[in-house]
Design a protein around this motif. Structure first.
Motif, PDB file in Angstrom:
ATOM      1  N   MET A 138       0.869  -1.380  -0.074  1.00 22.30           N
ATOM      2  CA  MET A 138      -0.030  -0.270   0.021  1.00 22.30           C
ATOM      3  C   MET A 138       0.702   1.358  -0.024  1.00 22.30           C
ATOM      4  N   LEU A 139       1.823   1.385   0.841  1.00 25.14           N
ATOM      5  CA  LEU A 139       2.769   2.343   0.881  1.00 25.14           C
ATOM      6  C   LEU A 139       3.574   2.879  -0.592  1.00 25.14           C
ATOM      7  N   GLU A 140       3.841   1.748  -0.980  1.00 26.61           N
ATOM      8  CA  GLU A 140       4.563   1.745  -2.423  1.00 26.61           C
ATOM      9  C   GLU A 140       3.621   2.337  -3.295  1.00 26.61           C
ATOM     10  N   ASN A 141       2.462   1.561  -3.408  1.00 25.06           N
ATOM     11  CA  ASN A 141       1.392   1.998  -4.606  1.00 25.06           C
ATOM     12  C   ASN A 141       0.825   3.379  -4.246  1.00 25.06           C
ATOM     13  N   GLU A 142       0.432   3.683  -3.220  1.00 18.67           N
ATOM     14  CA  GLU A 142      -0.355   4.971  -2.927  1.00 18.67           C
ATOM     15  C   GLU A 142       0.586   6.098  -2.522  1.00 18.67           C
ATOM     16  N   PHE A 143       1.907   5.942  -2.018  1.00 22.17           N
ATOM     17  CA  PHE A 143       2.588   7.079  -1.686  1.00 22.17           C
ATOM     18  C   PHE A 143       3.983   6.850  -2.149  1.00 22.17           C
ATOM     19  N   ASP A 144       4.218   5.920  -3.039  1.00 22.17           N
ATOM     20  CA  ASP A 144       5.557   5.988  -3.754  1.00 22.17           C
ATOM     21  C   ASP A 144       6.542   5.864  -2.562  1.00 22.17           C
ATOM     22  N   ILE A 145       6.723   5.281  -1.541  1.00 22.50           N
ATOM     23  CA  ILE A 145       7.517   4.967  -0.589  1.00 22.50           C
ATOM     24  C   ILE A 145       8.001   3.299  -0.625  1.00 22.50           C
ATOM     25  N   LYS A 146       9.418   3.230  -0.967  1.00 20.81           N
ATOM     26  CA  LYS A 146       9.868   2.052  -1.180  1.00 20.81           C
ATOM     27  C   LYS A 146       9.977   1.354   0.151  1.00 20.81           C
ATOM     28  N   MET A 147       9.655   0.219   0.308  1.00 21.10           N
ATOM     29  CA  MET A 147       9.876  -0.808   1.738  1.00 21.10           C
ATOM     30  C   MET A 147      10.817  -1.865   1.430  1.00 21.10           C
ATOM     31  N   GLU A 148      12.000  -1.470   1.540  1.00 15.93           N
ATOM     32  CA  GLU A 148      13.079  -2.337   1.487  1.00 15.93           C
ATOM     33  C   GLU A 148      14.043  -2.197   2.962  1.00 15.93           C
ATOM     34  N   GLY A 149      14.775  -3.574   3.190  1.00 17.54           N
ATOM     35  CA  GLY A 149      15.742  -3.728   4.236  1.00 17.54           C
ATOM     36  C   GLY A 149      15.013  -3.268   5.535  1.00 17.54           C
ATOM     37  N   ASP A 150      15.972  -2.053   6.057  1.00 16.12           N
ATOM     38  CA  ASP A 150      15.582  -1.642   7.418  1.00 16.12           C
ATOM     39  C   ASP A 150      14.324  -1.041   7.677  1.00 16.12           C
ATOM     40  N   ARG A 151      13.885  -0.329   6.504  1.00 17.78           N
ATOM     41  CA  ARG A 151      12.562   0.225   6.659  1.00 17.78           C
ATOM     42  C   ARG A 151      11.594  -0.609   6.724  1.00 17.78           C
ATOM     43  N   LYS A 152      11.593  -1.740   6.005  1.00 11.65           N
ATOM     44  CA  LYS A 152      10.471  -2.918   6.111  1.00 11.65           C
ATOM     45  C   LYS A 152      10.503  -3.368   7.501  1.00 11.65           C
ATOM     46  N   GLU A 153      11.642  -3.865   8.207  1.00  5.09           N
ATOM     47  CA  GLU A 153      11.990  -4.107   9.421  1.00  5.09           C
ATOM     48  C   GLU A 153      11.277  -3.371  10.519  1.00  5.09           C
ATOM     49  N   LEU A 154      11.704  -2.077  10.253  1.00  4.15           N
ATOM     50  CA  LEU A 154      11.170  -1.084  11.249  1.00  4.15           C
ATOM     51  C   LEU A 154       9.562  -1.148  11.367  1.00  4.15           C
ATOM     52  N   LEU A 155       9.070  -1.150   9.929  1.00  4.89           N
ATOM     53  CA  LEU A 155       7.461  -0.945   9.763  1.00  4.89           C
ATOM     54  C   LEU A 155       6.839  -2.231  10.551  1.00  4.89           C
ATOM     55  N   LYS A 156       7.496  -3.395  10.345  1.00  7.70           N
ATOM     56  CA  LYS A 156       6.988  -4.584  11.021  1.00  7.70           C
ATOM     57  C   LYS A 156       7.094  -4.575  12.434  1.00  7.70           C
ATOM     58  N   SER A 157       8.419  -4.193  12.961  1.00  3.85           N
ATOM     59  CA  SER A 157       8.336  -3.965  14.573  1.00  3.85           C
ATOM     60  C   SER A 157       7.179  -3.061  15.010  1.00  3.85           C
ATOM     61  N   MET A 158       7.010  -1.766  14.161  1.00  3.22           N
ATOM     62  CA  MET A 158       6.000  -0.919  14.579  1.00  3.22           C
ATOM     63  C   MET A 158       4.654  -1.606  14.834  1.00  3.22           C
ATOM     64  N   CYS A 159       4.444  -2.248  13.668  1.00  3.89           N
ATOM     65  CA  CYS A 159       2.946  -3.084  13.432  1.00  3.89           C
ATOM     66  C   CYS A 159       2.989  -3.994  14.665  1.00  3.89           C
ATOM     67  N   ASN A 160       3.675  -4.599  15.114  1.00  2.33           N
ATOM     68  CA  ASN A 160       3.808  -5.621  16.304  1.00  2.33           C
ATOM     69  C   ASN A 160       3.718  -5.064  17.446  1.00  2.33           C
ATOM     70  N   LEU A 161       4.244  -3.829  17.599  1.00  2.60           N
ATOM     71  CA  LEU A 161       4.165  -3.106  18.765  1.00  2.60           C
ATOM     72  C   LEU A 161       2.629  -2.352  18.928  1.00  2.60           C
ATOM     73  N   SER A 162       2.200  -1.922  17.857  1.00  2.00           N
ATOM     74  CA  SER A 162       0.872  -1.580  17.813  1.00  2.00           C
ATOM     75  C   SER A 162      -0.203  -2.590  18.419  1.00  2.00           C
ATOM     76  N   GLN A 163      -0.070  -3.955  17.946  1.00  2.00           N
ATOM     77  CA  GLN A 163      -0.652  -5.243  18.197  1.00  2.00           C
ATOM     78  C   GLN A 163      -0.717  -5.420  19.493  1.00  2.00           C
ATOM     79  N   GLY A 164       0.529  -5.336  20.026  1.00  2.00           N
ATOM     80  CA  GLY A 164       0.651  -5.351  21.520  1.00  2.00           C
ATOM     81  C   GLY A 164      -0.076  -4.784  22.374  1.00  2.00           C
ATOM     82  N   ILE A 165       0.033  -3.362  22.067  1.00  2.00           N
ATOM     83  CA  ILE A 165      -0.470  -2.436  22.724  1.00  2.00           C
ATOM     84  C   ILE A 165      -1.979  -2.363  22.698  1.00  2.00           C
TER      85      ILE A 165
END
Length: 85
Positions: free
Chosen positions: A1-28
């Motif tokens: 979605m981020l790549e398609n709608e906002f042209d934000i490339k999700m690679e490497g560290d950025r992808k892992e950071l986003l995954k961690s943030m999603c896991n944190l949000s779910q935990g909260i």
């Protein structure tokens, strides 16, 4: 979605950071749900105590029969005195 709608490339560290943030949000979210459930259970216990004391139940009986904490008993007594005012 981020790549398609906002042209934000999700690679490497950025992808892992986003995954961690999603896991944190779910935990909260899950922790908030658990806290809400426990708060609801406590409110139910206190409501039961108010009814118990309305029917002339004693603190000793509340502790023994309902396994009530001193704090819940205190809150129930305060609510009952407000009702009976």
């Amino acid at each position: 979605m981020l790549e398609n709608e906002f042209d934000i490339k999700m690679e490497g560290d950025r992808k892992e950071l986003l995954k961690s943030m999603c896991n944190l949000s779910q935990g909260i979210k899950e922790q908030g749900i658990e806290q809400g459930i426990e708060q609801g259970r406590r409110e139910e216990r206190i409501s039961t105590l108010v009814t118990f004391f309305k029917n002339d139940g004693t603190v000793a009986a509340a502790k023994q029969m309902l396994n009530s904490s001193d704090e819940d008993i205190k809150i129930a007594k305060e609510r009952l005195s407000m009702i009976e005012g």
